[in-house]
Design a protein around this motif. Sequence first.
Motif, PDB file in Angstrom:
ATOM      1  N   SER A 250       0.828  -1.207   0.000  1.00 55.20           N
ATOM      2  CA  SER A 250       0.000   0.000   0.000  1.00 55.20           C
ATOM      3  C   SER A 250       0.861   1.256   0.000  1.00 55.20           C
ATOM      4  CB  SER A 250      -0.920   0.017   1.218  1.00 55.20           C
ATOM      5  OG  SER A 250      -1.785  -1.096   1.231  1.00 55.20           O
ATOM      6  N   LYS A 251       0.386   2.277  -0.709  1.00 56.02           N
ATOM      7  CA  LYS A 251       1.081   3.558  -0.723  1.00 56.02           C
ATOM      8  C   LYS A 251       0.903   4.213   0.640  1.00 56.02           C
ATOM      9  CE  LYS A 251       1.385   7.949  -3.201  1.00 56.02           C
ATOM     10  NZ  LYS A 251       0.815   8.800  -4.274  1.00 56.02           N
ATOM     11  N   GLY A 252       2.014   4.428   1.325  1.00 58.13           N
ATOM     12  CA  GLY A 252       1.960   4.939   2.687  1.00 58.13           C
ATOM     13  C   GLY A 252       2.624   4.008   3.676  1.00 58.13           C
ATOM     14  N   VAL A 253       3.023   2.808   3.198  1.00 61.43           N
ATOM     15  CA  VAL A 253       3.837   1.903   4.006  1.00 61.43           C
ATOM     16  C   VAL A 253       5.288   2.126   3.588  1.00 61.43           C
ATOM     17  CG1 VAL A 253       4.304  -0.472   4.682  1.00 61.43           C
ATOM     18  CG2 VAL A 253       1.963   0.231   4.116  1.00 61.43           C
ATOM     19  N   VAL A 254       6.098   2.648   4.507  1.00 60.65           N
ATOM     20  CA  VAL A 254       7.432   3.160   4.155  1.00 60.65           C
ATOM     21  C   VAL A 254       8.484   2.604   5.111  1.00 60.65           C
ATOM     22  CG1 VAL A 254       8.820   5.255   3.893  1.00 60.65           C
ATOM     23  CG2 VAL A 254       6.388   5.283   3.260  1.00 60.65           C
ATOM     24  N   GLN A 255       9.622   2.232   4.568  1.00 58.10           N
ATOM     25  CA  GLN A 255      10.738   1.820   5.408  1.00 58.10           C
ATOM     26  C   GLN A 255      11.266   3.021   6.200  1.00 58.10           C
ATOM     27  OE1 GLN A 255      12.349  -0.877   6.318  1.00 58.10           O
ATOM     28  NE2 GLN A 255      11.436  -2.448   4.989  1.00 58.10           N
ATOM     29  N   ALA A 256      11.561   2.814   7.480  1.00 55.17           N
ATOM     30  CA  ALA A 256      11.995   3.893   8.367  1.00 55.17           C
ATOM     31  C   ALA A 256      13.229   4.600   7.830  1.00 55.17           C
ATOM     32  CB  ALA A 256      12.273   3.341   9.758  1.00 55.17           C
ATOM     33  N   MET A 257      14.187   3.846   7.301  1.00 52.49           N
ATOM     34  CA  MET A 257      15.427   4.466   6.837  1.00 52.49           C
ATOM     35  C   MET A 257      15.199   5.386   5.647  1.00 52.49           C
ATOM     36  SD  MET A 257      18.160   4.243   8.492  1.00 52.49           S
ATOM     37  CE  MET A 257      18.287   3.608  10.155  1.00 52.49           C
ATOM     38  N   ASP A 258      14.243   5.045   4.792  1.00 55.88           N
ATOM     39  CA  ASP A 258      13.905   5.950   3.687  1.00 55.88           C
ATOM     40  C   ASP A 258      13.345   7.260   4.232  1.00 55.88           C
ATOM     41  OD1 ASP A 258      14.685   4.065   1.816  1.00 55.88           O
ATOM     42  OD2 ASP A 258      12.666   3.249   1.567  1.00 55.88           O
ATOM     43  N   PHE A 259      12.470   7.144   5.192  1.00 56.04           N
ATOM     44  CA  PHE A 259      11.845   8.310   5.822  1.00 56.04           C
ATOM     45  C   PHE A 259      12.891   9.212   6.480  1.00 56.04           C
ATOM     46  CE2 PHE A 259       9.656   9.944   9.747  1.00 56.04           C
ATOM     47  CZ  PHE A 259       8.756  10.792   9.130  1.00 56.04           C
ATOM     48  N   LEU A 260      13.794   8.614   7.248  1.00 51.57           N
ATOM     49  CA  LEU A 260      14.804   9.389   7.972  1.00 51.57           C
ATOM     50  C   LEU A 260      15.845   9.980   7.022  1.00 51.57           C
ATOM     51  CD1 LEU A 260      15.372   6.978  11.006  1.00 51.57           C
ATOM     52  CD2 LEU A 260      14.043   9.100  10.991  1.00 51.57           C
ATOM     53  N   THR A 261      16.267   9.189   6.049  1.00 50.17           N
ATOM     54  CA  THR A 261      17.271   9.661   5.102  1.00 50.17           C
ATOM     55  C   THR A 261      16.758  10.845   4.296  1.00 50.17           C
ATOM     56  OG1 THR A 261      18.307   7.487   4.923  1.00 50.17           O
ATOM     57  CG2 THR A 261      18.654   9.008   3.091  1.00 50.17           C
ATOM     58  N   GLN A 262      15.532  10.752   3.817  1.00 53.18           N
ATOM     59  CA  GLN A 262      14.957  11.850   3.046  1.00 53.18           C
ATOM     60  C   GLN A 262      14.934  13.140   3.856  1.00 53.18           C
ATOM     61  OE1 GLN A 262      11.101  10.787   1.534  1.00 53.18           O
ATOM     62  NE2 GLN A 262      11.877   9.146   0.233  1.00 53.18           N
ATOM     63  N   GLN A 263      14.527  13.042   5.116  1.00 50.84           N
ATOM     64  CA  GLN A 263      14.434  14.240   5.938  1.00 50.84           C
ATOM     65  C   GLN A 263      15.798  14.908   6.121  1.00 50.84           C
ATOM     66  OE1 GLN A 263      11.982  16.172   7.113  1.00 50.84           O
ATOM     67  NE2 GLN A 263      13.700  17.452   7.742  1.00 50.84           N
ATOM     68  N   THR A 264      16.823  14.113   6.358  1.00 46.30           N
ATOM     69  CA  THR A 264      18.156  14.687   6.539  1.00 46.30           C
ATOM     70  C   THR A 264      18.654  15.325   5.249  1.00 46.30           C
ATOM     71  OG1 THR A 264      18.703  13.089   8.277  1.00 46.30           O
ATOM     72  CG2 THR A 264      20.542  14.181   7.176  1.00 46.30           C
ATOM     73  N   LYS A 265      18.424  14.671   4.129  1.00 44.47           N
ATOM     74  CA  LYS A 265      18.883  15.232   2.854  1.00 44.47           C
ATOM     75  C   LYS A 265      18.170  16.545   2.539  1.00 44.47           C
ATOM     76  CE  LYS A 265      20.661  11.090   0.622  1.00 44.47           C
ATOM     77  NZ  LYS A 265      20.715  10.266  -0.601  1.00 44.47           N
ATOM     78  N   VAL A 266      16.874  16.596   2.792  1.00 37.71           N
ATOM     79  CA  VAL A 266      16.126  17.836   2.560  1.00 37.71           C
ATOM     80  C   VAL A 266      16.628  18.941   3.486  1.00 37.71           C
ATOM     81  CG1 VAL A 266      13.851  18.934   2.811  1.00 37.71           C
ATOM     82  CG2 VAL A 266      14.061  16.745   1.622  1.00 37.71           C
ATOM     83  N   LEU A 267      16.919  18.578   4.722  1.00 32.71           N
ATOM     84  CA  LEU A 267      17.396  19.550   5.696  1.00 32.71           C
ATOM     85  C   LEU A 267      18.696  20.198   5.233  1.00 32.71           C
ATOM     86  CD1 LEU A 267      16.703  20.652   8.546  1.00 32.71           C
ATOM     87  CD2 LEU A 267      18.156  18.858   9.487  1.00 32.71           C
ATOM     88  N   TYR A 268      19.495  19.447   4.470  1.00 33.48           N
ATOM     89  CA  TYR A 268      20.773  19.976   4.002  1.00 33.48           C
ATOM     90  C   TYR A 268      20.738  20.373   2.522  1.00 33.48           C
ATOM     91  CZ  TYR A 268      22.852  19.168   8.481  1.00 33.48           C
ATOM     92  OH  TYR A 268      23.142  19.241   9.827  1.00 33.48           O
ATOM     93  N   GLY A 269      19.539  20.730   2.068  1.00 34.79           N
ATOM     94  CA  GLY A 269      19.438  21.407   0.788  1.00 34.79           C
ATOM     95  C   GLY A 269      19.156  20.562  -0.428  1.00 34.79           C
TER      96      GLY A 269
END
Length: 484
Positions: A250-269
């Motif tokens: 289902s769309k909305g079931v996400v691996q934790a590492m994908d979620f965390l990695t994306q946030q850090t990358k966005v935070l750094y531009g």
Amino acid sequence: MGKIGGFKEYNRADESNLAVAERVANYNEFTIPVPKDKLKEQGSRCMDCGIPFCHSGCPLGNLIPDFNDMVHQEEWQSALEILQSTNNFPEFTGRLCPAPCEKSCVLGIIKDPVSIENIEKSIVERGFAEGWIKPQAPKTRTGKTVAVIGSGPAGLAAAQQLNRAGHTVTVFERDNAIGGLLRYGIPNFKLEKGIIDRRVAILEAEGITFKTNVNVGVNFSVEELNQFDSIVLCGGATERRSLPTKGIESKGVVQAMDFLTQQTKVLYGESIPDQVKATGKDVIVIGGGDTGSDCIGTSNRHGAKSVTNFEILPKPPVGRSETTPWPFWPLQLKTSSSHEEGCDRNWLINTKEFISNEKGELTGLKTVEVQWKMTPGQRPELIEKEGSEKIWPCDLALLALGFTGPEKTLSEQLGIETDIRSNYKAHNYQTNVPHIFTAGDMRRGQSLIVWAISEGREAAREVDLFLMGSTNLPTKGKGDLPSL
């Protein structure tokens, strides 16, 4: 021993945190340091216990009573020298280690243990602030070259130790920045990435070469590694565990590492147009470990509508369990700063189905309460509680279920033997291919940062011995840094 009876006179003092409302408004670290005069007192709580069990509790064998005594005497530079003699990166462990040393502290039998982790962090941060931590390039080079694959804590530790031995070291990292799990697996509010950059700059100044966006075995052939005299594989255990559960796609079931990695990358531009966001959503985090906690903290910072946490195991006791007496690592309830920021925690819950709408979008989770049947000599049996099914509203389910082992790319292409858990087999860190070594999670499976640093150091010693026939690199608990 710094002060006779200091452990009787002073109580434990830890760093405090900014108020929840203030800290969830950004992704910065939020701890408030213990005042300097109180740190002197904390060092004096080390009680001259005779047999320092903290040494055995620490995978690095840190000389804990020694640097505690120096802090009590306000000999901070000496404390730093002692600390760095066994730990390459105390700025990482001082923030992220669960501190097994404190759980085995003798004082912990009768009172709160010595605040070892905070003292460690305070020492290294004082060292950086005073300019005591400087690059220490080797005086001579051996002419030997080593490739380190992976720039997490194991790879960085191995690289620094091998460079100190005089070898020419190149570190390959498949991501776009150095740090491995430290960089993208740990949220910024637990480890600001400038802390990593600060250390990497020192390693570069010492003569280590770093190459990013190099995925060995994918965009960099393993044949190109033939130019090196030895190779150290420190790629981590990155195969993520999933669930054999209906609706997992289902769309909305996400691996934790994908979620965390994306946030850090966005935070750094970095631009990630399809970033997974928890904003305004009912979030359920499946998994009760540190990664699950990190997802909770990040979801709260996104502005989630609600955050719920599922754990399939029983709720641990608040105090030590009888099954894990001192000085063993305790089975004990852990409440992190992220839990305190807002989370509905649930134990003995098993997810039966991910429910989605006609568009395939996640709308809810079906769960059942469970219990564990323990039979001596047999594996625990999971039993569902009849009539306990429940539907939970959910727009975003984060799978924080840990890792099953390292990826097979390198083992298959390099001919490295693996064990039943897919970990890379090694004897004294040496694989079945004599010039190839391995360390960290890739060798031992998913573990702690402090274990990764220890493994990197030990593997470096074996590589040096292999290349030179002898080695001056230290074993666990033995110092190796010159006077500062």
